[in-house]
Design an enzyme around this catalytic site. Structure first.
Site, mmCIF file in Angstrom:
data_model
loop_
_atom_site.group_PDB
_atom_site.id
_atom_site.type_symbol
_atom_site.label_atom_id
_atom_site.label_comp_id
_atom_site.label_asym_id
_atom_site.label_seq_id
_atom_site.Cartn_x
_atom_site.Cartn_y
_atom_site.Cartn_z
ATOM 1 N N HIS A 15 0.971 -0.875 -0.004
ATOM 2 C CA HIS A 15 -0.132 -0.117 -0.017
ATOM 3 C C HIS A 15 0.875 1.345 0.007
ATOM 4 C CE1 HIS A 15 -2.919 2.739 1.731
ATOM 5 N NE2 HIS A 15 -3.808 2.203 1.242
ATOM 6 N N ASP A 73 3.125 -4.073 8.130
ATOM 7 C CA ASP A 73 1.624 -3.443 7.877
ATOM 8 C C ASP A 73 0.602 -4.167 8.252
ATOM 9 O OD1 ASP A 73 -0.413 -2.312 6.997
ATOM 10 O OD2 ASP A 73 0.218 -1.756 4.911
ATOM 11 N N GLN A 127 -4.574 -4.977 7.078
ATOM 12 C CA GLN A 127 -5.524 -6.116 6.669
ATOM 13 C C GLN A 127 -5.465 -7.303 7.425
ATOM 14 O OE1 GLN A 127 -7.815 -5.128 4.703
ATOM 15 N NE2 GLN A 127 -7.003 -3.379 3.597
ATOM 16 N N LYS A 167 -10.671 -0.644 10.470
ATOM 17 C CA LYS A 167 -10.962 -1.741 9.666
ATOM 18 C C LYS A 167 -11.395 -3.116 10.465
ATOM 19 C CE LYS A 167 -7.572 -0.242 6.195
ATOM 20 N NZ LYS A 167 -8.249 -0.032 5.209
ATOM 21 N N CYS A 204 -4.802 2.363 -3.561
ATOM 22 C CA CYS A 204 -3.670 2.767 -3.129
ATOM 23 C C CYS A 204 -2.295 1.830 -3.367
ATOM 24 C CB CYS A 204 -3.850 3.230 -1.720
ATOM 25 S SG CYS A 204 -4.958 4.602 -1.285
#
Length: 408
Positions: free
Chosen positions: A121, A198, A201, A224, A362
């Site tokens: 991303h 990261d 997700q 999220k 993104c």
């Protein structure tokens, strides 16, 4: 608790869009919020609203307890060794920028290497571009396999003794790939590099144990994972956070201030300048309570089942291309329908009450690797059902019929 019961806990899902019951398939962009989270934020503003840490009055004490209690919940949720290792941020983007701005720029020298992947991303790519430009470090990419996954042999070939930072997304927001971050961290550490993950997700969909992963930094977003927007967290190993300088200066993060010199509070507060995101933290704590009530193993199993079902159903649609591995992927399917622009696909689906995302997500470098300008994406969460997938497939078939001239 079954999925039908879970759905009843999300007020927004009870509405109609364009005369159809809402089918929300955009949770990778932001998840919906259960009533318990909405109520927790509402109660904070109605009952506990005050600034934290400095006030000795009752409301200030209650607000502080709620804020720091949420930090403790985050620490336990990802199995950090201490609440001091949890920094509240505006989200994953801010968390990654803190690492790239504070830690990376303090340790990188000209010729050092930063290793990432083409699937990142922009929030886990641009900060490293800027860090490389500021320090003279070299940005390197682990190559992708034909299905979008990465192989550990390629990691071994890319990471060298010059590598100081390896930063990888745990779950791709486009490909659905679940990267082997524990093994990547081991390779990074073998070469003396630090591992940044990261987790935007991954955190909503699977059990996360930062100590088991042995990552040095881990970033997540609350919105999220059933929490409010504008709140997230950075996990960092205590020893690393202690050696880092703050990136924001002002109230809340100071210890002593003189006319020419100042000192900072201890962890974690030295990174939380200004009035913190108190209500957001309260909502994130409530979201964690909700997810733990459901059970992260149950969430993961449900999402995996839905994704496999979606891939199976969507693979039967002629001229529909699915990107990423077809098995063992996280809860999303990214696709294109013939030559129909993804925005047109999303518009027709919306007319049928089905909400999906369209664009480059993104991830412009990844789009170029896929040799497309954009894609559509359907993403799933604990409140989705097989019936939602069936509605998606029916709407895609209607889209195909509508744009028949652009397909085939």
């Amino acid at each position: 608790m079954n999925t039908a019961e879970i759905r009843e806990l999300f007020p927004i899902l009870k509405q109609e869009i364009n005369g159809h019951p809402l089918i929300y398939l955009d949770s990778a962009a932001t998840s919906q919020k259960p009533a318990s989270v909405i109520d927790a934020v509402k109660r904070y503003y109605e009952w506990d609203n005050a600034n934290v840490h400095r006030g000795v009055h009752t409301l200030g004490s209650r607000a502080t307890d709620a804020y720091e209690g949420a930090r403790e919940k985050v620490a336990k949720f990802i199995n950090a060794s201490s609440e001091q290792e949890i920094i509240f941020t505006r989200g994953t983007t801010t968390a990654l920028n803190i690492v790239a701005s504070s830690y990376a720029r303090s340790v990188l020298q000209e010729g050092d290497e930063i290793v990432i992947t083409p699937m990142e991303h922009h929030a886990n790519l641009i900060p490293w571009q800027q860090a490389a430009k500021a320090t003279g470090a070299v940005l390197k990419y682990i190559p992708l396999q034909p299905d979008g996954s990465i192989s550990l042999s390629d990691v071994e070939a890319t990471v060298t003794d010059r590598t100081k930072i390896v930063s990888v997304v745990y779950v791709s927001n486009v490909l659905g790939v679940v990267n082997p971050v524990k093994q990547i961290a081991a390779i990074a550490h073998k070469h003396g590099a630090k591992m940044v993950v990261d987790g935007a997700q991954s955190t909503p969909h699977m059990k996360v144990d930062v100590q088991d992963l042995d990552c040095d930094f881990y970033a997540l977003s609350g919105h999220k994972m059933c929490g409010p927007t504008g709140i997230g967290a950075l996990y960092g190993k205590k020893a690393l956070l202690e050696q880092m300088e703050p990136v924001e200066f002002g109230g809340e993060m100071i210890d002593h201030v003189g006319l020419y010199e100042s000192t900072w509070k201890d962890l974690p507060w030295k990174f939380e300048g200004g009035t913190p995101i108190i209500a957001g933290a309260v909502g994130l704590g409530a979201a964690i309570d909700f997810l733990q009530q459901i059970g992260m193993d149950a969430v993961y199993k449900h999402d995996l089942h839905l994704t496999n079902y979606a891939v199976e159903r969507m693979s039967d649609i002629e001229d529909l291309t699915i990107y990423g591995p077809l098995k063992d992927r996280a809860g999303l399917v990214t696709f294109n329908l013939g030559d129909v622009h993804p925005h047109d696909v999303a518009t027709v689906l919306d007319a049928e009450g089905v909400a999906v995302r369209a664009g480059h997500h993104c991830c412009q470098p990844l789009m170029r690797w896929l040799e497309v300008s954009a894609t559509a994406r359907a993403s799933f969460y604990l409140y989705n059902t097989e019936a939602d997938i069936d509605r998606l497939v029916a709407a895609l078939l209607k889209t195909k019929e509508y744009f028949g001239h652009a397909i085939g």
